[in-house]
Design a protein around this motif. Structure first.
Motif, PDB file in Angstrom:
ATOM      1  N   UNK A  49       0.828  -1.213   0.000  1.00 30.55           N
ATOM      2  CA  UNK A  49       0.000   0.000   0.000  1.00 30.55           C
ATOM      3  C   UNK A  49       0.857   1.257   0.000  1.00 30.55           C
ATOM      4  N   UNK A  50       0.295   2.339  -0.549  1.00 33.42           N
ATOM      5  CA  UNK A  50       0.954   3.647  -0.563  1.00 33.42           C
ATOM      6  C   UNK A  50      -0.068   4.722  -0.200  1.00 33.42           C
ATOM      7  N   UNK A  51       0.382   5.822   0.402  1.00 32.20           N
ATOM      8  CA  UNK A  51      -0.547   6.836   0.925  1.00 32.20           C
ATOM      9  C   UNK A  51      -1.130   7.759  -0.139  1.00 32.20           C
ATOM     10  N   UNK A  52      -2.355   8.194   0.121  1.00 33.63           N
ATOM     11  CA  UNK A  52      -3.040   9.204  -0.687  1.00 33.63           C
ATOM     12  C   UNK A  52      -3.134  10.464   0.166  1.00 33.63           C
ATOM     13  N   UNK A  53      -2.804  11.614  -0.436  1.00 36.23           N
ATOM     14  CA  UNK A  53      -2.702  12.860   0.325  1.00 36.23           C
ATOM     15  C   UNK A  53      -3.716  13.899  -0.143  1.00 36.23           C
ATOM     16  N   UNK A  54      -4.101  14.759   0.781  1.00 39.14           N
ATOM     17  CA  UNK A  54      -4.906  15.936   0.462  1.00 39.14           C
ATOM     18  C   UNK A  54      -4.475  17.057   1.394  1.00 39.14           C
ATOM     19  N   UNK A  55      -4.098  18.183   0.813  1.00 37.77           N
ATOM     20  CA  UNK A  55      -3.643  19.324   1.616  1.00 37.77           C
ATOM     21  C   UNK A  55      -2.521  18.926   2.573  1.00 37.77           C
ATOM     22  N   UNK A  56      -1.592  18.117   2.062  1.00 39.77           N
ATOM     23  CA  UNK A  56      -0.414  17.674   2.821  1.00 39.77           C
ATOM     24  C   UNK A  56      -0.745  16.798   4.020  1.00 39.77           C
ATOM     25  N   UNK A  57      -1.935  16.197   4.013  1.00 43.89           N
ATOM     26  CA  UNK A  57      -2.319  15.267   5.073  1.00 43.89           C
ATOM     27  C   UNK A  57      -2.725  13.942   4.442  1.00 43.89           C
ATOM     28  N   UNK A  58      -2.310  12.841   5.052  1.00 41.64           N
ATOM     29  CA  UNK A  58      -2.711  11.538   4.542  1.00 41.64           C
ATOM     30  C   UNK A  58      -4.191  11.327   4.851  1.00 41.64           C
ATOM     31  N   UNK A  59      -4.972  10.956   3.837  1.00 36.83           N
ATOM     32  CA  UNK A  59      -6.411  10.768   4.039  1.00 36.83           C
ATOM     33  C   UNK A  59      -6.849   9.332   3.762  1.00 36.83           C
ATOM     34  N   UNK A  60      -6.021   8.580   3.051  1.00 33.68           N
ATOM     35  CA  UNK A  60      -6.387   7.220   2.663  1.00 33.68           C
ATOM     36  C   UNK A  60      -5.145   6.545   2.113  1.00 33.68           C
ATOM     37  N   UNK A  61      -5.316   5.336   1.607  1.00 30.43           N
ATOM     38  CA  UNK A  61      -4.214   4.643   0.944  1.00 30.43           C
ATOM     39  C   UNK A  61      -4.794   3.726  -0.120  1.00 30.43           C
ATOM     40  N   UNK A  62      -3.966   3.416  -1.101  1.00 36.66           N
ATOM     41  CA  UNK A  62      -4.357   2.479  -2.151  1.00 36.66           C
ATOM     42  C   UNK A  62      -3.438   1.272  -2.065  1.00 36.66           C
ATOM     43  N   UNK A  63      -3.990   0.095  -2.341  1.00 37.48           N
ATOM     44  CA  UNK A  63      -3.208  -1.123  -2.154  1.00 37.48           C
ATOM     45  C   UNK A  63      -3.439  -2.121  -3.273  1.00 37.48           C
ATOM     46  N   UNK A  64      -2.441  -2.944  -3.471  1.00 39.94           N
ATOM     47  CA  UNK A  64      -2.492  -4.085  -4.380  1.00 39.94           C
ATOM     48  C   UNK A  64      -2.411  -5.338  -3.521  1.00 39.94           C
ATOM     49  N   UNK A  65      -3.266  -6.314  -3.785  1.00 44.14           N
ATOM     50  CA  UNK A  65      -3.249  -7.527  -2.975  1.00 44.14           C
ATOM     51  C   UNK A  65      -3.451  -8.764  -3.836  1.00 44.14           C
TER      52      UNK A  65
END
Length: 251
Positions: A202-218
């Motif tokens: 997984x890697x982080x998703x950002x908004x306004x320099x804050x992590x809000x979620x993540x996307x992952x491969x499984x």
């Protein structure tokens, strides 16, 4: 149809388009089981009030004004924005043929907010809305690692770190070291920590320099092997960057 019933159907249509943009009237009808005349009437009402817009190929999506308002409001949960992730997720799915999903933290759990199913017969099955503990989940570890220190420490102290497999991290010291490593490399790995035979990156998703979620491969560990971690991590990180950029473009 009474007013409450009409309102509910209108909201159902709006939420469907929010989560799955670019639907036709027929697709909306089939998805929600609403008759043709009612669907046309409610879609027309939403369009007239500038909640949705019709594209050149007669498909519907949120209006630009409403999208901008949502994306500028940090109080709106990130899962309501996850339709923005779909194009990048589909691209990653085509590159790897594995299951791709996004998730966010809710209390002490990870909640899955979007899924692109893998193309292999043997694949990891994920469901939108499903939840799991943070500590054995790649998305959970990824988001937690990138939170600001006070929030991160508060969550770590509240975790029970229950063992699910022989690979599950079960001590606070080891878990803190794992999060430090994630911050250093920029991605996280679930190395069969929640289920033997299944790995995830997984890697982080950002908004306004804050992590809000993540996307992952499984997928199965025979395909998502440790030898391929660098390759898969690069693809997942690129996907996360594309989603972050997509969110930022409308702000």
């Amino acid at each position: 149809m009474n007013e409450v019933g009409t309102l509910k159907k209108g909201l159902d249509i709006f939420l469907l388009i929010l989560k799955q943009p670019n639907l036709t009237v027929l697709e909306i009808m089939n998805a929600l089981g609403i008759n043709k005349s009612t669907t046309y009437r409610l879609v027309n009402t939403l369009e007239q009030n500038q909640f949705i817009v019709r594209t050149d190929n007669n498909r519907y999506q949120l209006s630009n004004a409403l999208t901008s308002m949502i994306l500028q409001n940090e109080n709106i949960p990130s899962y309501e924005l996850d339709w923005k992730a779909v194009p990048a997720m589909k691209k990653l799915g085509q590159q790897t043929k594995e299951t791709i999903y996004t998730g966010m933290l809710m209390d002490l759990e990870v909640v899955i907010t979007q899924v692109i199913n893998g193309q292999y017969t043997t694949r990891t099955h994920m469901e939108i809305g499903a939840n799991s503990p943070i500590h054995h989940n790649a998305i959970g570890k990824c988001i937690l690692a990138h939170l600001e220190e006070t929030s991160r420490d508060r969550i770590i102290n509240a975790l029970s770190l229950e063992m699910y497999t022989e690979n599950t991290i079960v001590t606070k010291e080891a878990f803190a070291k794992e999060l430090q490593k994630i911050r250093e490399v920029g991605y996280s790995v679930d190395d069969e920590e929640g289920e033997l035979g299944v790995r995830c990156i997984a890697a982080p998703i950002w908004k306004n320099n804050k992590v809000i979620a993540a996307v992952a491969l499984t997928g199965p560990s025979v395909r998502i092997s440790t030898e391929k971690d660098d390759y898969h991590a690069n693809l997942v990180q690129q996907c996360a960057k594309e989603i972050t950029t997509s969110i930022a473009q409308d702000v």
